[in-house]
Write an enzyme that holds these catalytic residues in place. Structure first.
Site, mmCIF file in Angstrom:
data_model
loop_
_atom_site.group_PDB
_atom_site.id
_atom_site.type_symbol
_atom_site.label_atom_id
_atom_site.label_comp_id
_atom_site.label_asym_id
_atom_site.label_seq_id
_atom_site.Cartn_x
_atom_site.Cartn_y
_atom_site.Cartn_z
ATOM 1 N N ASP A 265 0.863 -1.180 0.000
ATOM 2 C CA ASP A 265 0.000 0.000 0.000
ATOM 3 C C ASP A 265 0.908 1.241 0.000
ATOM 4 O O ASP A 265 2.119 1.165 0.230
ATOM 5 C CB ASP A 265 -0.969 -0.008 1.190
ATOM 6 C CG ASP A 265 -2.203 0.856 0.893
ATOM 7 O OD1 ASP A 265 -2.158 1.676 -0.043
ATOM 8 O OD2 ASP A 265 -3.219 0.723 1.610
HETATM 9 C C1 NOJ Z 1 -4.059 3.914 -0.089
HETATM 10 C C2 NOJ Z 1 -5.230 3.017 0.121
HETATM 11 O O1 NOJ Z 1 -5.143 2.372 1.366
HETATM 12 C C3 NOJ Z 1 -5.386 1.948 -0.965
HETATM 13 O O2 NOJ Z 1 -6.600 1.296 -0.779
HETATM 14 C C4 NOJ Z 1 -5.279 2.555 -2.324
HETATM 15 O O3 NOJ Z 1 -5.444 1.560 -3.309
HETATM 16 C C5 NOJ Z 1 -3.936 3.244 -2.451
HETATM 17 N N1 NOJ Z 1 -3.829 4.305 -1.457
HETATM 18 C C6 NOJ Z 1 -3.711 3.834 -3.843
HETATM 19 O O4 NOJ Z 1 -4.488 4.956 -4.026
#
Ligand code: NOJ
Length: 773
Positions: free
Chosen positions: A298
């Site tokens: 993430d």
């Molecule tokens: C953070 C989020 O937790 C995740 O769900 C998302 O896909 C990513 N950012 C990318 O935007």
């Protein structure tokens, strides 16, 4: 790069092998198979052999373009020149086809090995066509509809060059305080697995290499939804058994359905951050499940290993995440350290090769090497009629009717009676297009595509010659009561009052945890004031999580939970309120009476002192009433349980019938083991057509570990006309009856089993059977 003769011979042999294999490849190849395709493997191997270490490291780096063509490259260079230098393998947040092609051209035509870039985006509940938020989609209990919606999202996103979505979010969430509960399917692993499968199959289509397919990414691996106190990013601590029993199954379902990628999470799990957790990332995912796609971290999660306290510098954080099994680094740039880490021997080159193989495998499987570009020719500017139609159907199926009391004439408040000539529409969400999109709309989605409740109701009233009076009354989070008088005034003149209340679309989602679950701002006061006008009040509730409605419920004649319904919010709500469509959604999350009950979920253990049979409506008066697992000031039961939802008709269930009352664990555990058929007759006893979600639950007793008081093990949506009945049958076999036992084996054990077939987790006739040795 110089190649020895034997290596070049091997490359040529591999390519020859690939050509032969691809010519005999069967046409219908499931996405999962694409990751096992011998032809793909041969191409991957041939390419990895030619790569320098720097080129390999480039592939494991993902950058966030932030919607701009200008990257952070030295000398003002953009993403295109970085792509030409092979400095990243994936870029996300770019949705403009000419820009995507510009970067792709640099990678494919200017980089040494011509490796295409994989473009990703958070396509969470639609791309241009915004569907209901995922929690609403789950409330449809209709995986085939979810699959079709995901297909639409894939078609639209891929048309702009996006070939990878960071969806589905398959985190089990048992705590309504956690804002990201809106992004998943709710609290149940069985339903969560069904939805995970549906999204993956929908996104990835019949063939992953079709130009309108996009790779799915099951996230956030794993346990993220169990954040302590419902506070986002917080610590997670749970037994391995709970992890395997509750939190892993939707991920396993996604992997088995062919998900090409997974995203590791932000949280720590049993003191080990999930973005550096070798147990979940390697032992479970690779060794046990044989996952062949790749794992992306993430956003910034690798860098956050320092804050977690398991790395004191970027180099160590990168090493730990990479060795644990995170193949690609989202945005934080720490995997740049891998060049030195591999050179110094701190990371084996074989591990690097394996990560690169996984990434290239997905790129080949997507057909990116063969068709790297997106067509730039102008497409129809609007939303296709059939996509809009599907969005409306999805919204209608997602609505959950939670209350429908008789109004003064004795008829239920909904559907709105023919006799209602003047309708008052009150509330801050009646005309808010942006809120209808919920959290996570894409840059392609537009508020102007949304038909609000007010717009749709205005059209309906004009058509039927009804009077419509409108007063917002307040704002979602506001405290001013200056609009109350007007709201009460329109309510007084009306035959029925519709109140559009709830949360803002962005009050749930990432970093939106709440400690209160009541209506925000002064909406409760507005409701009380309007109800004082004495007219039937129908509340249309917009929310991204369960709300605690105990004190507001008495003021409502009817309550329709509509989540955030997407672009067709207004038409879907109006059709439902007027009875053109009947509500058929069911809760996939328990609605608490008070926030103090959280985390609250139906599939809990019984405890040694269950409060079953006790009158909990008053504080304990003696020891016999006190020493139970209970509260002294509130009931244990939710206000609305998992699986609950009313219809405009009624359904009756016959007693449950079993094909046998004894079945042996040995047979069930064997590969081609037996299964039991369980059925009940469901009858529509009302005078309107309706759809019922028939649910099957079990409880196992006498097992080596305690099992939940009820567990969902099957569901079917059935449409029944007035007076019509149907026998609904389920099978219970190894998959449904096995669990992680005292020896951490997934097996069926001898047990006394209760099975229910009913309309929710709290109702339905039951029968018993025995699992013998
Ligand atoms: C953070 C989020 O937790 C995740 O769900 C998302 O896909 C990513 N950012 C990318 O935007």
């Amino acid at each position: 790069m110089a190649h020895s003769k034997p290596a070049r011979f091997l490359d040529l042999a591999a390519l020859f092998f690939w050509v032969v294999l691809s010519s005999i490849r069967v046409c219908a190849q499931s996405p999962g198979q694409a990751l096992r395709d011998a032809g793909v493997e041969a191409r991957v191997e041939a390419l990895v052999k030619q790569m320098t270490l720097e080129e390999k490291v480039g592939q494991v780096i993902q950058r966030d373009a932030g919607g701009s063509l200008t990257g952070p490259g030295r000398g003002g260079s953009g993403w295109d020149s970085m792509a030409a230098r092979g400095e990243f393998g994936s870029l996300f947040n770019l949705t403009n086809p000419p820009w995507i092609n510009a970067v792709q051209r640099a990678a494919v035509e200017r980089s040494r090995l011509r490796i295409p870039v994989l473009f990703g985006l958070d396509v969470i509940h639609g791309f241009r066509t915004t569907f209901p938020v995922p929690l609403g989609m789950a409330a449809t209990w209709d995986p085939s509809l979810v699959e079709r919606a995901a297909r639409v999202a894939a078609e639209e996103a891929s048309a702009t060059g996006i070939r990878w979505t960071f969806s589905p979010m398959v985190d089990i969430a048992r705590d309504a305080r956690w804002g990201r509960i809106v992004e998943g399917a709710g609290e149940d692993p069985y339903l969560g697995a069904a939805m995970a499968r549906a999204y993956v199959v929908g996104y990835e289509g019949a063939r992953l290499d079709a130009s309108d397919s996009i790779a799915a990414c099951a996230k956030h691996y794993v346990g993220y939804g169990a954040a302590e106190g419902g506070r986002d990013y917080n610590t997670v601590d749970m037994s391995e058994r709970t992890l395997r029993q509750v939190y892993l199954p939707p991920f396993k379902a996604a992997v088995d359905a062919g998900a090409a990628t997974l995203m590791s999470a932000f949280n720590s799990l049993n003191e080990v951050p999930t973005s550096a957790n070798a147990f979940t990332l390697t032992r479970v995912l690779r060794d046990e499940w044989k996952f062949r796609g790749f794992v992306v971290s993430d956003y910034d999660a690798i860098n956050e290993l320092i804050q977690h306290g398991i790395a004191n510098d970027a180099r160590t954080a990168a090493r730990k995440a990479f060795l644990a099994g995170v193949d690609m680094d989202m945005e934080d740039g720490l995997y740049g350290n891998l060049v030195e880490l591999v050179r110094s021997g701190a990371v084996p080159e074989a591990t690097m090769d394996e990560a690169v193989r996984r990434i290239l495998r997905v790129k080949y499987a997507l057909g990116l090497f063969d068709r790297p570009y997106v067509q730039e020719a102008p497409r129809s500017a609007g939303i296709k009629a059939e996509h809009r139609e599907l969005a409306r159907q999805a919204a209608e199926e997602s609505f959950v009717l939670l209350k429908n009391d008789p109004a003064r004439n004795g008829a239920p408040a909904l559907p709105i009676s023919e006799g209602a000539r003047t309708i008052a529409l009150v509330g801050p969400l009646a005309d808010s297009a942006r809120d209808m999109l919920g959290s996570w709309s894409t840059s392609a989605s537009r508020p102007e595509d949304v038909v609000t409740l007010r717009a749709a109701l205005t059209a309906r009233c004009r058509e039927r010659h009804l009077n419509l009076l409108y007063a917002p009354g307040t704002t979602v989070s506001g405290q001013s009561e200056s609009g109350f008088r007007e709201a009460v005034n329109v309510a007084r003149q009306a035959d029925v009052v519709l109140m559009a209340l709830g949360e803002e679309g962005t009050m749930s989602g990432e970093a939106n945890s709440r400690t209160r679950l009541d209506l925000p701002g002064n909406q409760e006061q507005l409701l009380t004031a309007v109800a004082g006008a004495g007219k039937p009040v129908v509340v249309v509730l917009f929310s991204g999580r369960p709300l605690a409605l105990t004190s507001t419920l008495p003021h409502m004649s009817a309550l329709l939970e509509v989540w955030f319904p997407g672009i067709e919010a207004g038409p879907a709500i109006v059709r439902t309120l007027f009875g053109d469509a009947a509500p058929s959604g069911r809760l996939t999350v328990s609605f608490p009476r008070t926030v103090g009950q959280e985390p609250l979920y139906y599939n809990a253990l019984n405890t040694g002192r269950p409060a079953e049979g006790l009158d909990l409506t008053h504080p304990p008066r003696n020891a016999a009433e006190r020493y139970h697992s209970r509260y002294i000031d509130e009931l244990n039961a939710p206000l609305f349980p998992f699986g609950y939802g009313l219809s405009y008709t009624r359904f009756a269930y016959s007693p449950v019938t079993l094909s046998a009352t004894r079945v042996s664990a040995r047979t069930l555990n064997s590969q081609n083991g037996a299964s039991l058929r369980v059925s009940a007759e469901v009858k529509n006893t009302g005078n309107r057509a309706g759809e019922e979600v028939v649910q099957l639950y079990i409880r196992e007793r006498g097992t080596s570990v305690a099992r939940p008081v009820r567990e969902l093990k099957g569901f079917k949506r059935v449409a029944l006309g007035p007076g019509e009945s149907r026998r609904v049958e389920f099978t219970l076999g190894r998959d449904e009856l096995a669990f992680w036992n005292i020896d951490m084996q997934n097996a069926v054990e001898p047990a006394a089993v209760t099975v229910w077939i009913g309309p929710s987790s709290a109702e339905g006739p039951q029968a018993q059977f025995e699992i013998t040795e």
